[in-house]
Structure formats: structure tokens, C-alpha cells
Design a protein around this motif. Structure first.
Motif, PDB file in Angstrom:
ATOM      1  N   SER A 386     -55.566  13.336 -52.658  1.00 15.19           N
ATOM      2  CA  SER A 386     -56.943  13.514 -53.149  1.00 15.19           C
ATOM      3  C   SER A 386     -57.756  12.315 -52.659  1.00 15.19           C
ATOM      4  CB  SER A 386     -56.954  13.600 -54.677  1.00 15.19           C
ATOM      5  OG  SER A 386     -56.241  14.724 -55.119  1.00 15.19           O
ATOM      6  N   MET A 387     -58.145  12.368 -51.396  1.00 15.02           N
ATOM      7  CA  MET A 387     -58.774  11.227 -50.736  1.00 15.02           C
ATOM      8  C   MET A 387     -60.163  10.904 -51.279  1.00 15.02           C
ATOM      9  SD  MET A 387     -56.993   9.736 -48.296  1.00 15.02           S
ATOM     10  CE  MET A 387     -55.462   9.970 -47.389  1.00 15.02           C
ATOM     11  N   LEU A 388     -60.830  11.903 -51.867  1.00 13.45           N
ATOM     12  CA  LEU A 388     -62.193  11.692 -52.346  1.00 13.45           C
ATOM     13  C   LEU A 388     -62.218  11.370 -53.841  1.00 13.45           C
ATOM     14  CD1 LEU A 388     -64.079  14.496 -50.379  1.00 13.45           C
ATOM     15  CD2 LEU A 388     -63.615  12.127 -49.722  1.00 13.45           C
ATOM     16  N   VAL A 389     -61.149  10.732 -54.303  1.00 15.92           N
ATOM     17  CA  VAL A 389     -61.079  10.276 -55.693  1.00 15.92           C
ATOM     18  C   VAL A 389     -61.151   8.762 -55.751  1.00 15.92           C
ATOM     19  CG1 VAL A 389     -59.599  10.135 -57.731  1.00 15.92           C
ATOM     20  CG2 VAL A 389     -59.841  12.308 -56.529  1.00 15.92           C
ATOM     21  N   ARG A 390     -60.495   8.108 -54.794  1.00 13.22           N
ATOM     22  CA  ARG A 390     -60.482   6.650 -54.761  1.00 13.22           C
ATOM     23  C   ARG A 390     -61.557   6.113 -53.823  1.00 13.22           C
ATOM     24  NH1 ARG A 390     -54.196   4.579 -55.018  1.00 13.22           N
ATOM     25  NH2 ARG A 390     -53.478   6.007 -56.652  1.00 13.22           N
ATOM     26  N   PHE A 391     -61.990   4.901 -54.114  1.00 12.70           N
ATOM     27  CA  PHE A 391     -63.103   4.283 -53.376  1.00 12.70           C
ATOM     28  C   PHE A 391     -62.821   4.210 -51.875  1.00 12.70           C
ATOM     29  CE2 PHE A 391     -64.940   0.378 -51.590  1.00 12.70           C
ATOM     30  CZ  PHE A 391     -66.284   0.641 -51.778  1.00 12.70           C
ATOM     31  N   ASN A 392     -61.606   3.767 -51.494  1.00 14.11           N
ATOM     32  CA  ASN A 392     -61.288   3.599 -50.076  1.00 14.11           C
ATOM     33  C   ASN A 392     -61.419   4.898 -49.303  1.00 14.11           C
ATOM     34  OD1 ASN A 392     -59.870   1.148 -51.329  1.00 14.11           O
ATOM     35  ND2 ASN A 392     -59.646   0.774 -49.138  1.00 14.11           N
ATOM     36  N   GLY A 393     -60.995   5.989 -49.908  1.00 15.66           N
ATOM     37  CA  GLY A 393     -61.091   7.283 -49.235  1.00 15.66           C
ATOM     38  C   GLY A 393     -62.510   7.806 -49.192  1.00 15.66           C
ATOM     39  N   ILE A 394     -63.230   7.684 -50.298  1.00 14.96           N
ATOM     40  CA  ILE A 394     -64.601   8.203 -50.374  1.00 14.96           C
ATOM     41  C   ILE A 394     -65.493   7.539 -49.338  1.00 14.96           C
ATOM     42  CG2 ILE A 394     -66.670   8.329 -51.824  1.00 14.96           C
ATOM     43  CD1 ILE A 394     -64.780   8.519 -54.255  1.00 14.96           C
ATOM     44  N   VAL A 395     -65.472   6.220 -49.308  1.00 12.60           N
ATOM     45  CA  VAL A 395     -66.332   5.479 -48.383  1.00 12.60           C
ATOM     46  C   VAL A 395     -65.980   5.800 -46.940  1.00 12.60           C
ATOM     47  CG1 VAL A 395     -66.908   3.186 -47.540  1.00 12.60           C
ATOM     48  CG2 VAL A 395     -66.837   3.620 -49.978  1.00 12.60           C
ATOM     49  N   PHE A 396     -64.689   5.811 -46.648  1.00 12.94           N
ATOM     50  CA  PHE A 396     -64.250   6.057 -45.278  1.00 12.94           C
ATOM     51  C   PHE A 396     -64.697   7.435 -44.792  1.00 12.94           C
ATOM     52  CE2 PHE A 396     -61.140   7.076 -41.961  1.00 12.94           C
ATOM     53  CZ  PHE A 396     -61.227   5.934 -41.181  1.00 12.94           C
ATOM     54  N   PHE A 397     -64.469   8.453 -45.600  1.00  7.28           N
ATOM     55  CA  PHE A 397     -64.841   9.816 -45.203  1.00  7.28           C
ATOM     56  C   PHE A 397     -66.355   9.990 -45.144  1.00  7.28           C
ATOM     57  CE2 PHE A 397     -60.447  10.735 -45.911  1.00  7.28           C
ATOM     58  CZ  PHE A 397     -60.179  11.882 -45.158  1.00  7.28           C
ATOM     59  N   SER A 398     -67.089   9.324 -46.035  1.00  6.35           N
ATOM     60  CA  SER A 398     -68.546   9.489 -46.057  1.00  6.35           C
ATOM     61  C   SER A 398     -69.220   8.832 -44.858  1.00  6.35           C
ATOM     62  CB  SER A 398     -69.125   8.897 -47.348  1.00  6.35           C
ATOM     63  OG  SER A 398     -68.928   7.496 -47.403  1.00  6.35           O
ATOM     64  N   ILE A 399     -68.505   7.949 -44.154  1.00  4.57           N
ATOM     65  CA  ILE A 399     -69.046   7.308 -42.951  1.00  4.57           C
ATOM     66  C   ILE A 399     -68.519   7.978 -41.688  1.00  4.57           C
ATOM     67  CG2 ILE A 399     -69.101   5.169 -41.587  1.00  4.57           C
ATOM     68  CD1 ILE A 399     -68.989   3.632 -44.239  1.00  4.57           C
ATOM     69  N   VAL A 400     -67.214   8.165 -41.604  1.00  7.00           N
ATOM     70  CA  VAL A 400     -66.586   8.643 -40.370  1.00  7.00           C
ATOM     71  C   VAL A 400     -66.905  10.112 -40.089  1.00  7.00           C
ATOM     72  CG1 VAL A 400     -64.384   9.116 -39.238  1.00  7.00           C
ATOM     73  CG2 VAL A 400     -64.749   6.938 -40.397  1.00  7.00           C
ATOM     74  N   ILE A 401     -66.759  10.988 -41.086  1.00  7.86           N
ATOM     75  CA  ILE A 401     -66.963  12.427 -40.826  1.00  7.86           C
ATOM     76  C   ILE A 401     -68.408  12.749 -40.468  1.00  7.86           C
ATOM     77  CG2 ILE A 401     -66.813  14.752 -41.795  1.00  7.86           C
ATOM     78  CD1 ILE A 401     -64.328  13.961 -43.228  1.00  7.86           C
ATOM     79  N   PRO A 402     -69.427  12.224 -41.176  1.00  6.17           N
ATOM     80  CA  PRO A 402     -70.803  12.486 -40.723  1.00  6.17           C
ATOM     81  C   PRO A 402     -71.052  12.032 -39.288  1.00  6.17           C
ATOM     82  CG  PRO A 402     -70.839  11.659 -42.957  1.00  6.17           C
ATOM     83  CD  PRO A 402     -69.426  11.530 -42.485  1.00  6.17           C
ATOM     84  N   LEU A 403     -70.481  10.894 -38.887  1.00  7.04           N
ATOM     85  CA  LEU A 403     -70.654  10.427 -37.513  1.00  7.04           C
ATOM     86  C   LEU A 403     -69.958  11.360 -36.518  1.00  7.04           C
ATOM     87  CD1 LEU A 403     -70.241   6.573 -37.999  1.00  7.04           C
ATOM     88  CD2 LEU A 403     -72.324   7.781 -37.335  1.00  7.04           C
ATOM     89  N   LEU A 404     -68.813  11.914 -36.918  1.00  5.58           N
ATOM     90  CA  LEU A 404     -68.111  12.869 -36.063  1.00  5.58           C
ATOM     91  C   LEU A 404     -68.839  14.206 -35.984  1.00  5.58           C
ATOM     92  CD1 LEU A 404     -64.415  12.223 -37.184  1.00  5.58           C
ATOM     93  CD2 LEU A 404     -65.411  11.649 -34.969  1.00  5.58           C
ATOM     94  N   LEU A 405     -69.548  14.555 -37.048  1.00  2.08           N
ATOM     95  CA  LEU A 405     -70.259  15.834 -37.094  1.00  2.08           C
ATOM     96  C   LEU A 405     -71.586  15.815 -36.348  1.00  2.08           C
ATOM     97  CD1 LEU A 405     -69.724  17.093 -40.761  1.00  2.08           C
ATOM     98  CD2 LEU A 405     -69.104  18.321 -38.682  1.00  2.08           C
ATOM     99  N   LYS A 406     -72.079  14.640 -36.033  1.00  3.50           N
ATOM    100  CA  LYS A 406     -73.361  14.571 -35.329  1.00  3.50           C
ATOM    101  C   LYS A 406     -73.259  15.237 -33.965  1.00  3.50           C
ATOM    102  CE  LYS A 406     -76.237  11.227 -36.063  1.00  3.50           C
ATOM    103  NZ  LYS A 406     -76.933   9.927 -36.139  1.00  3.50           N
ATOM    104  N   LYS A 407     -74.390  15.641 -33.449  1.00  2.00           N
ATOM    105  CA  LYS A 407     -74.429  16.466 -32.239  1.00  2.00           C
ATOM    106  C   LYS A 407     -73.633  15.860 -31.097  1.00  2.00           C
ATOM    107  CE  LYS A 407     -77.643  19.033 -29.320  1.00  2.00           C
ATOM    108  NZ  LYS A 407     -79.062  19.306 -29.021  1.00  2.00           N
ATOM    109  N   ARG A 408     -73.701  14.540 -30.971  1.00  4.15           N
ATOM    110  CA  ARG A 408     -72.916  13.849 -29.950  1.00  4.15           C
ATOM    111  C   ARG A 408     -71.846  13.034 -30.643  1.00  4.15           C
ATOM    112  NH1 ARG A 408     -77.067  12.027 -25.154  1.00  4.15           N
ATOM    113  NH2 ARG A 408     -78.240  13.958 -25.078  1.00  4.15           N
ATOM    114  N   SER A 409     -70.613  13.442 -30.455  1.00  4.35           N
ATOM    115  CA  SER A 409     -69.495  12.821 -31.154  1.00  4.35           C
ATOM    116  C   SER A 409     -69.350  11.352 -30.778  1.00  4.35           C
ATOM    117  CB  SER A 409     -68.197  13.566 -30.827  1.00  4.35           C
ATOM    118  OG  SER A 409     -67.079  12.854 -31.285  1.00  4.35           O
ATOM    119  N   ILE A 410     -68.881  10.552 -31.731  1.00  2.73           N
ATOM    120  CA  ILE A 410     -68.641   9.142 -31.444  1.00  2.73           C
ATOM    121  C   ILE A 410     -67.458   8.963 -30.510  1.00  2.73           C
ATOM    122  CG2 ILE A 410     -69.601   8.352 -33.624  1.00  2.73           C
ATOM    123  CD1 ILE A 410     -66.785   8.051 -34.679  1.00  2.73           C
TER     124      ILE A 410
END
Length: 421
Positions: A386-410
């Protein structure tokens, strides 16, 4: 190594705060928090300064704020408001960072530095954990020499050495943060480094160190991801002789990793999954299977709205007691699967949004095996934790996945100018 924008001091501090936060992520929960707070504040200031509409090409990342809103709505039908508010507070970055990235254009090299700083943090955390393990194991062995063994008692001496080895495997080797999160960070950094040839001693040393770190963390989920990722990258090799060599190395690597003592422990315990008598003598992997079983039973009882973010864990713990899953009940385990956790918290609506995010991510990253392996790392991680329960997982996913979802991938080689929209 740090970011510098000649015309925008806000963006300069914003990115550098994120870099420092990623450096500190593997070192504990509290250390990166001030720098993440600074980056959020400056990101919001950048939105106000820009005075322009957000980039409509990247509107799919608004699914994250929508997910946060659905979680907030579940407070209306949850009894444990206090726990619900705590989860919502930890999840605030799921709402804020995607909005911030709608107003920031970045180039691939700028964002890839996040992985460089994360790598540095992982190397530092490895040596800290290694030092702690050396100290703890040495204390046991020293105590054994002083009080527990004689020259004739070889069996007891071997037993002491075995207990000393335990400090180098699994949870005992990760005293800073949960091994599952460390494994996720390592796999993502490996996916970035393995797409390039190991043409320098430093690069080779880093890859070997990260593999050793994964082995010692002994995460079954990480091992599964690593095998899939290795197969994908091996098939991506065009030269046949090199491909055969990589398959042999993959096979040898599997033999080494499967000989981890925690993996054998997993085999011996999971085979008794259906034996209720064994539920009070469990392992973390077996406990995970029991968590899934209890979660699915609860989901069937409240599929539409779930139980609310405040009550989901309380209801789950009661279910453990009812099903006589003693180990899970005593340790108050969550669902150990983010998709099940979301279903318990917000029902089919929140679950649908989370699944949609990953469907779109899969479509977006199907262009190459390297990008798709990154998707698999993130997706499978949510299946096992459950990665979106603890702080380390929430912050990481909230930064990395939006950047990956942008039109031009990182991960793309295409470069965008560093300007605010």
C-alpha cells in the motif's frame, strides 16, 4: 550538478529543493520533509507568477487531484475522522505536485537529475545500513565468545554466526525506511542505469552495489520485478551472442537471488496458507496473502463507496480477528496492496481512478521496453504494498508518475526548454 535558471530564481530553488529531498528520501521520513515543503510553496508561487493557463496537453495528470478529492469525500461517511485527516494530510502532495507540474516545463536532463540524487542517497543509505548491521552482528558474536560458547561447542558458535547474519537480510538491514520503498527506489535507478552500457568502472560498481542492496533487502516483490525487467531488457538486445550471454547471466542471477534465506522461508510458510493453525506463525509474505484475502472479503461487502479513509484499516483489523489471522491482527497490517487499499477506502470510484492512471501510464510508456519496465516497477510495487499510505510512497509517486505522464516523458531524449508556461 544543481539546477540553475538565469531568469527565474523561484524555479531554481524549486528544483534544487526537490533534488535535496530525493537525496534524503532513502535516509528517513523526516529529513526530506522541509525541502518538499519548500518546493511545494515555491511551486505554488510559480503558478501565481505565471498568470497563465495550464498546459492542456498534460491534463491527464489532473487525475491525481481528482483521486485526492475522492479521498476527501470519503471523510463524510467515515467514523474515525482523526485517522482520515492524518492520511489526507500525508496525501496532500498528490493534489499539489501534479498541479504544480502543469505550470512547469522541464527538460529531460533536469528531471533525470532527480534519479542521480536518489542514487547518491541510496549509496549513502547502503553504507549506513551496512555499518549498523556490522555493529549489531559483531555484538552478538562478541557476546557469544564471552558467554555462550566454548571451543568444543561448535554448534552453538554456528548458531551465533547465523543470528549475526540475520542483521544483513530483510527488515533488519533497513533501519532507515521500509525495505519495500528502498527496493522501489533501487529498481527505478537500475532501470535508468541499465539502459546504458557499463562502460566505466564507476557505473559497473554502482550497478553491482544496487544489486547487492536488493539481495540484502530480500523483498519478494522486488525479485519478481527484477526478473521481469531483466527479461525485457535482455530481449531488447539485438546482438544474438550478447543476448545469449545476458540470458546465462540472468539464470545465474536467479540462482543467487533464490538462495536468499528469506526466500526459502517464504516457500516453507506460504505452502501452509490454508492451515489456520499456522496463521499465528507467519512471515511477512504469508501475512500479505492473508491481508489480500481479508481485504477482498470486505470489498464484497461494501463495493460502491468502501469504508472511508479513516475506517478502512480499523475494519480490516477487525476482519483479521474474525478470520483468526492472528499475526496480521497483532501487527495491525494494512491491505499490502494499494489497489485493494484504495477499494477499501473509497470503493469502486477511487479504485477506478487509480486504475485509469496506470492504464494511461502503460499506454504512454509502451514506446520502448525500457520505459515499459519503469511502468512495471511502479505498477507491481502497488500490487505488493500500500504505497500511498506512507509518506515516502505518497511523495515519490506524486512527483514521479505525473512527470512520466506528461506529453514528453522524462525518459525521452527529446529536450524542452526550461521555461515556465
Amino acid at each position: 550538478m544543481f539546477y540553475k535558471h538565469d531568469d527565474n530564481l523561484v524555479l531554481t530553488i524549486f528544483w534544487n529543493s526537490l533534488y535535496i529531498a530525493f537525496l534524503l528520501l532513502p535516509l528517513g521520513i523526516n529529513l526530506p520533509t522541509p525541502f518538499l515543503a519548500i518546493s511545494i510553496i515555491l511551486g505554488l508561487i510559480n503558478i501565481l507568477k505565471s498568470g497563465k493557463k495550464f498546459d492542456l496537453d498534460n491534463k491527464i495528470i489532473l487525475l491525481f487531484p481528482l483521486y485526492f478529492i475522492i479521498m476527501s469525500f470519503s471523510l463524510f461517511y467515515t467514523d474515525n475522522i482523526s485517522d482520515g485527516l492524518n492520511i489526507l494530510q500525508r496525501s496532500l502532495s498528490l493534489f499539489l505536485f501534479p498541479l504544480i507540474f502543469l505550470f512547469v516545463k522541464e527538460d529531460a536532463s533536469t528531471v533525470r537529475k532527480l534519479f542521480d540524487f536518489l542514487l547518491l542517497g541510496l549509496v549513502i543509505s547502503f553504507f549506513i545500513n551496512f555499518s549498523i548491521s556490522i555493529y549489531n552482528s559483531a555484538s552478538i558474536i562478541k557476546g557469544g565468545f564471552s558467554f555462550e560458547i566454548s571451543m568444543d561447542d561448535l554448534t552453538a558458535f554456528i548458531d551465533i554466526l547465523t543470528h549475526g547474519w540475520n542483521y544483513f537480510v530483510g527488515d533488519e538491514f533497513s533501519k532507515l525506511i521500509n525495505p519495500s520503498y528502498l527496493s522501489l527506489y533501487i529498481l527505478l535507478v537500475l532501470s535508468y542505469y541499465l539502459k546504458n552500457s557499463l562502460d566505466t568502472r564507476l557505473r559497473t560498481f554502482i550497478v553491482v552495489l544496487l544489486f547487492l542492496y536488493l539481495f540484502l533487502l530480500a523483498s519478494i516483490a522486488a525479485y519478481v520485478i527484477l526478473v521481469i525487467m531483466s527479461i525485457l531488457l535482455t530481449f531488447n538486445i539485438k546482438d544474438k551472442s550478447r543476448k545469449h550471454t545476458m540470458f546465462i547471466m540472468l539464470l545465474l542471477g536467479l540462482i543467487v537471488f533464490l538462495n536468499n534465506p528469506r526466500v526459502f522461508d517464504f516457500y516453507s510458510k506460504v505452502k501452509d496458507f490454508g492451515n489456520i493453525i499456522e496463521y499465528d506463525n507467519s512471515t511477512s509474505e504469508k501475512a500479505r496473502l492473508l491481508s489480500w484475502d481479508a481485504s477482498i472479503k470486505l470489498i464484497k461487502e461494501a463495493p460502491l463507496l468502501g469504508y472511508g479513509i479513516g475506517d478502512a484499516n480499523d475494519i480490516l483489523i477487525k476482519k483479521y480477528k474474525e478470520l483468526r489471522y492472528t499475526y496480521n491482527y497483532e501487527n495491525k497490517y494494512n491491505a499490502h496492496n494499494q489497489f485493494l487499499q484504495t477499494f477499501l477506502q473509497t470503493g469502486v470510484i477511487g479504485f477506478g481512478v487509480l486504475v485509469t492512471i496506470f492504464i494511461l501510464l502503460a499506454i504512454h510508456m509502451k514506446r520502448s521496453r525500457n520505459e515499459f519496465s519503469v511502468f512495471l516497477i511502479l505498477f507491481i510495487s502497488l500490487i505488493f504494498e500500500s504505497m500511498l499510505v506512507r509518506f515516502n510512497g505518497i511523495v515519490f509517486f506524486s512527483i514521479v508518475i505525473p512527470l512520466l505522464l506528461k506529453k514528453r516523458s522524462i525518459l525521452s531524449s527529446r529536450i524542452i526548454r526550461n521555461v515556465s508556461v
